[in-house]
Structures are given as structure tokens and as C-alpha cells.
Design an enzyme around this catalytic site. Structure first.
Site, PDB file in Angstrom:
ATOM      1  N   GLU A   1       0.835  -1.212   0.000  1.00 42.90           N
ATOM      2  CA  GLU A   1       0.000   0.000   0.000  1.00 42.90           C
ATOM      3  C   GLU A   1       0.869   1.262   0.000  1.00 42.90           C
ATOM      4  O   GLU A   1       0.481   2.276  -0.565  1.00 42.90           O
ATOM      5  CB  GLU A   1      -0.968  -0.003   1.194  1.00 42.90           C
ATOM      6  CG  GLU A   1      -1.908  -1.219   1.268  1.00 42.90           C
ATOM      7  CD  GLU A   1      -2.703  -1.499  -0.003  1.00 42.90           C
ATOM      8  OE1 GLU A   1      -2.958  -0.554  -0.785  1.00 42.90           O
ATOM      9  OE2 GLU A   1      -3.067  -2.680  -0.237  1.00 42.90           O
TER      10      GLU A   1
ATOM     11  N   HIS B   1       1.417   2.255  -3.526  1.00 45.03           N
ATOM     12  CA  HIS B   1       0.256   2.984  -4.067  1.00 45.03           C
ATOM     13  C   HIS B   1       0.257   4.424  -3.558  1.00 45.03           C
ATOM     14  O   HIS B   1       0.035   5.378  -4.299  1.00 45.03           O
ATOM     15  CB  HIS B   1      -1.047   2.318  -3.620  1.00 45.03           C
ATOM     16  CG  HIS B   1      -1.408   1.081  -4.384  1.00 45.03           C
ATOM     17  ND1 HIS B   1      -1.567   1.067  -5.750  1.00 45.03           N
ATOM     18  CD2 HIS B   1      -1.676  -0.187  -3.975  1.00 45.03           C
ATOM     19  CE1 HIS B   1      -1.914  -0.161  -6.143  1.00 45.03           C
ATOM     20  NE2 HIS B   1      -1.975  -0.945  -5.091  1.00 45.03           N
TER      21      HIS B   1
ATOM     22  N   GLU C   1      -0.741  -0.403  -9.748  1.00 44.69           N
ATOM     23  CA  GLU C   1      -0.337  -1.677  -9.137  1.00 44.69           C
ATOM     24  C   GLU C   1       1.154  -1.944  -9.361  1.00 44.69           C
ATOM     25  O   GLU C   1       1.800  -2.599  -8.542  1.00 44.69           O
ATOM     26  CB  GLU C   1      -1.202  -2.813  -9.696  1.00 44.69           C
ATOM     27  CG  GLU C   1      -1.052  -4.141  -8.986  1.00 44.69           C
ATOM     28  CD  GLU C   1      -1.619  -4.171  -7.566  1.00 44.69           C
ATOM     29  OE1 GLU C   1      -2.255  -3.180  -7.137  1.00 44.69           O
ATOM     30  OE2 GLU C   1      -1.416  -5.192  -6.883  1.00 44.69           O
TER      31      GLU C   1
HETATM   32 MG    MG Z   1      -2.818  -2.973  -4.952  1.00 45.73          MG
END
Ligand code: MG
Length: 503
Positions: free
Chosen positions: A272, A275, A301
Site C-alpha cells: 500500500e 500505491h 499496481e
Molecule cells: Mg494494490
């Protein structure tokens, strides 16, 4: 440069002024979405569903406002006079308008409500491992997705219309060719590694319990190491880890604490984080504009996979983690770096996608991709779905789920109407390796960069090549700009081969 320098055209300025309200509604929706996964009382789900769907209807109305559309048309007629940023604004809005125009208001409302209901029943079905509870809701979601695809339009395959929603320009034909390449070339790598136990298939650390408060300190220190800007970002707890970019200065990630097998929470944080970094490094001049998001889910991603796997699951990162782990956890000291590295890279077939390793992960995606394609084209009914799932699991990984909670009921995606989303995960894996190759060309070996803790250099590189552009370019265009070619799975396959066959 400030945003007033970037956006100079009068029509674009007017468009952006109107867009601010749409941005604000999106801001509210994101915050509500984050809340419903973290702190919202359970019983509020119907109210939240209603409020979200009303906001999305309102947002659609504002986007399709006649005055606004006239301005957008005017801007489209003078594309040659606009700078790259301004053209990006027009491109992103035009795409959104096309999608919203294609989908009738009633259908959008119906889908939003269907999602909330399906999600609640999916939670129940998974808990009881009873597919029948979820079945009618899944069927309704599939029918709504098919309907949406018909409204959106497509050239070759109905599924194309849905793929394009998540990854602009992606088609079934393209995705199939990429995924088939990955499947056929990764299979022998996986089989060799697993059969010859080049990496362990289990590890004693998997069963070791950890203190949740101590683990929170580990996660925080790892984020500190990677310069996580706490004044613009958060880390919270949710059932399923996720990231939400609420604004350029408000990016939130979550993780979960199961209380054992600490790599799970640690690597979800690293994932995360990747991201979040993307959202945090978008050009600040894009604030309140349609360029605020990333270029696509696949590219997003790639950033999470890069930090989770290419950085995070490397031998060198393990050696940096080791002192942090030993400082906060009372059981890691007796494991050396090599043992930790092996623990972080256990290889074995698993039923659950999110628990799977780097060599088996993509098979979980290919399975879902094939099923979605069949669902959308009416080649598979919900009645036959669990059996089809289990058969494919056996074909790909040699294991067969005994209950649906470890099979078809495991993911949230289909319950919330996300059909066409899964392939972006494998695109992300592929792109993470493709981008790493460019990074190594420009900055030198990643292993050295990690050992020297040059994380700022890595972050700067990603910002320059990808992050800062936000939504300016089509995903394909951005990939070409950043790596000099279109998406190419061979670097990913080579990376897996190097990492796992020469341990
Ligand atoms: Mg992801």
C-alpha cells in the site's frame, strides 16, 4: 511553476472551475469509502450506500451539464493551441463524459445499490462458506455488468468494454496474449522451485504469534525508513488492506493485524505504501483537477508491486529490516538474514490469492480473467461457477478448494461489481519489472541502492518517470515514455527466473 502557469487557456480555466465541485464530491465519496472500510458502524451500510449512490448521480449530472459540455467541446476543437497539461485535462474529462453518457442514470443507481447489497451478502456467504447466499447477488451483478458493457460499446468482445473501464485501451485479445505468456513461462519456474524446494514451502515463523502493538511500531518504522510523510498520509486498520487518495495531501493506507505470521501485515504495508507514494508524488499543480489520479490501475499496481516485491522481498531489504524487527519483536533475533529472506519468499500453491507468492500469484489472476470473460459472454452460469473455479485451480496449481470460502467466495471484487479489474494486477507485476530495468540502467543495481538506503533516489526516479504526470497520459503512452516500449512481460519473467532459480 504554479497551477496558474500550467493552465492558461481561458476555456480550460472555466472548465477547471466547474470541475472543482465534481472534485469535491469525489473527495467526499473517497472519504466515505475509507470510513466504511475502517470505522463505520456495520448497520450503516444501507445509508452509506444510498448516500454514495446519490453523490455519484449528482456528480454525473454536473459532468453532463450542458454548459460544461459546450466548454469541453470548445476545448476539444482547439487541442492544437493547448499545452500538454491542458490537453490532459480535456482527455481525462472527455473519457469520463463518454462513459457517463453511455450509462443511463437508472443503471448507475441500480448498480450502486446492487453493490452494497451484494457486498453484505458476500461477507455473510464467505463467513458461512455458503455460495448459495451470494449466488443471486453475483448473478445480478454479472447481468448489470453485461448491460453496462452493451451501453458502453465494444468492437470485438463484450468484455473489452469492462476491461477498458479499469485499464484504458486494454482488450481481451491483448490481455489474453500477455497473460498466456506469463502462464506458460512461469509454470515451469514454479514447478522447478516447488518440486526441488529451492525456496521453502513452509516456515516456522508462519505460526509465531506477535504482539500487535509491537508490530505497529515495526510498520511505522518501516514507513519512516521510506520517508512516509505522516503530515499528508495515514496508516489505519481494515479487514482488507487498501489505499485511498482522498486528495494530493491526504493519502491513506490500511493494513490488518492477524496476530501471527508477521510478514502478512508487513508486506501489505509495503504494498500500500507503493500505491500511496504514487498519489503523493503527483504534480501538486494538478490539485483539484481531473489529473489528480494515477494513469491507470495497472500502473498504480506496478508501484505497489515494486515496493512490496522487487524492493521489499529482496535479500538486501531483508538485511535492512532485520534490525528494525529485532528491536520491536522478541522472536526474530534467532533467525539470521537468510532465514528471514526465505520466510519472506515461501513458495507453495495456496487457495487464497492475497496469500500467494510471486510465482503463483498470476495464476489466480488468469483464473479470474477467464471466468469473467465467460460470465460476461454468457458462457458460464453462476450455478456452474464454483466447480469451474475449482477445476481451474487444480489445473493451474494442482490443488482443489474443499470449500467455497477458499475458492470463489474469497475476493470482494465481484460483490462490488468490479468485473474486468483483476487483469490489472498482473499488468502491475509485469510493469514493476519493466520499470525496474530502466531504473537499474539509470541508477545502477537495485540491490546496491537498497543496501545504501538510497530510497530518496528511487522515489525521485519514480516521480520523474511516472508519478508526477498523474492522469495526463494514456497508460500505454506513459509506459512508452517511461520505459521506451509498450508493455513487455519478458522482463518480469526474466526477473522471476533470476530470483527464484538461482537462490
Ligand atoms: Mg494494490
Amino acid at each position: 511553476m504554479s497551477s496558474t502557469d500550467i493552465f492558461q487557456n481561458e476555456t480550460i480555466k472555466e472548465i477547471l472551475e466547474h470541475y472543482r465541485v465534481i472534485w469535491a464530491l469525489g473527495h467526499a465519496s473517497s472519504l466515505m469509502g475509507w470510513d466504511s472500510e475502517t470505522y463505520m458502524p456495520k448497520q450503516a451500510y444501507m445509508d452509506r450506500g444510498t448516500a454514495s449512490s446519490e453523490l455519484s448521480v449528482l456528480s454525473r449530472k454536473l459532468l453532463l451539464d450542458e454548459n460544461f459540455l459546450a466548454k469541453l467541446d470548445k476545448a476539444k476543437d482547439m487541442m492544437d493551441d493547448l499545452n500538454e497539461y491542458e490537453r490532459g485535462v480535456v482527455r481525462v474529462l472527455d473519457r469520463a463524459v463518454k462513459i457517463y453518457r453511455a450509462l443511463p442514470e437508472d443503471l448507475i443507481r441500480e448498480m450502486a445499490i446492487a453493490r452494497e447489497e451484494a457486498r453484505v451478502h458476500w461477507v455473510q456467504a464467505r463467513y458461512k462458506s455458503d455460495f448459495n447466499i451470494f449466488k443471486p447477488y453475483l448473478e445480478r451483478n454479472i447481468n448489470l455488468s453485461r448491460k453496462a458493457a452493451e451501453y458502453l460499446g465494444y468492437e470485438e468482445d463484450r468484455y473489452d468494454a469492462l476491461l477498458d473501464l479499469f485499464e484504458e485501451g486494454l482488450t481481451y485479445r491483448k490481455a489474453k496474449s500477455i497473460l498466456d505468456q506469463v502462464a506458460s513461462q512461469v509454470k515451469p519456474i514454479f514447478e522447478k522451485v516447488y518440486n526441488e524446494e529451492l525456496f521453502p514451502s513452509k516456515h516456522t515463523l508462519e505460526d509465531v504469534k506477535y504482539d500487535i502493538e509491537a508490530m505497529k511500531k515495526v510498520n511505522k518504522e518501516v514507513l519512516d525508513l521510506l520517508n512516509y510523510p505522516w503530515e499528508r498520509a495515514r496508516l489505519d486498520v481494515s479487514a482488507h488492506p487498501f489505499t485511498t487518495g482522498i486528495s494530493l495531501d491526504d493519502v491513506r493506507i490500511t493494513t490488518r493485524y492477524e496476530g501471527y505470521d508477521f510478514r502478512r501485515t508487513l508486506y501489505s504495508v509495503l504494498h500500500e505504501y507503493g500505491h500511496a507514494l504514487y498519489d503523493l508524488q503527483i504534480d501538486p499543480n494538478f490539485k483539484y483537477t481531473p489529473l489528480e489520479g494515477g494513469a491507470s490501475l495497472g500502473i498504480h499496481e506496478s508501484q505497489s508491486r515494486f515496493w512490496e516485491n522487487i524492493i521489499g522481498r529482496s535479500r538486501e531489504f531483508t538485511s535492512i529490516l532485520k534490525p528494525i524487527l529485532d528491536k520491536h519483536l522478541d522472536f526474530t533475533a534467532k533467525y539470521d538474514e537468510e532465514e528471514l529472506y526465505k520466510y519472506f519468499n515461501i513458495v507453495r500453491p495456496t487457495f487464497i490469492r492475497v496469500d500467494s507468492d510471486q510465482l503463483t500469484y498470476d495464476f489466480h489472476i488468469i483464473l479470474r480473467f477467464r471466468m469473467e470473460h465467460m460470465f460476461i459472454n454468457g458462457e458460464l452460469t453462476v450455478d456452474d461457477a464454483p466447480e469451474t473455479w475449482n477445476n481451474m485451480m487444480e489445473e493451474f496449481l494442482g490443488i482443489r478448494p474443499k470449500k467455497d470460502s477458499e475458492g470463489i467466495l474469497q475476493d470482494i471484487h465481484w460483490s462490488i461489481g468490479l468485473m474486468g479489474y483483476f487483469p490489472t494486477y498482473t499488468l502491475g507485476n509485469i510493469l514493476s519489472a519493466q520499470i525496474s530495468r530502466v531504473l537499474e540502467k539509470e541508477l545502477g543495481k537495485i540491490s546496491n541502492l537498497i543496501l545504501e538506503k538510497r530510497f530518496t533516489d528511487i522515489q525521485e526516479f519514480l516521480k520523474e518517470k511516472i508519478h508526477r504526470y498523474g492522469g495526463m497520459y494514456k497508460p500505454e503512452e506513459l509506459i512508452r515514455k517511461a520505459t521506451g516500449e509498450g508493455i513487455n512481460p519478458s522482463y518480469y519473467i526474466e526477473y522471476l527466473r533470476n530470483k527464484f532459480l538461482s537462490p
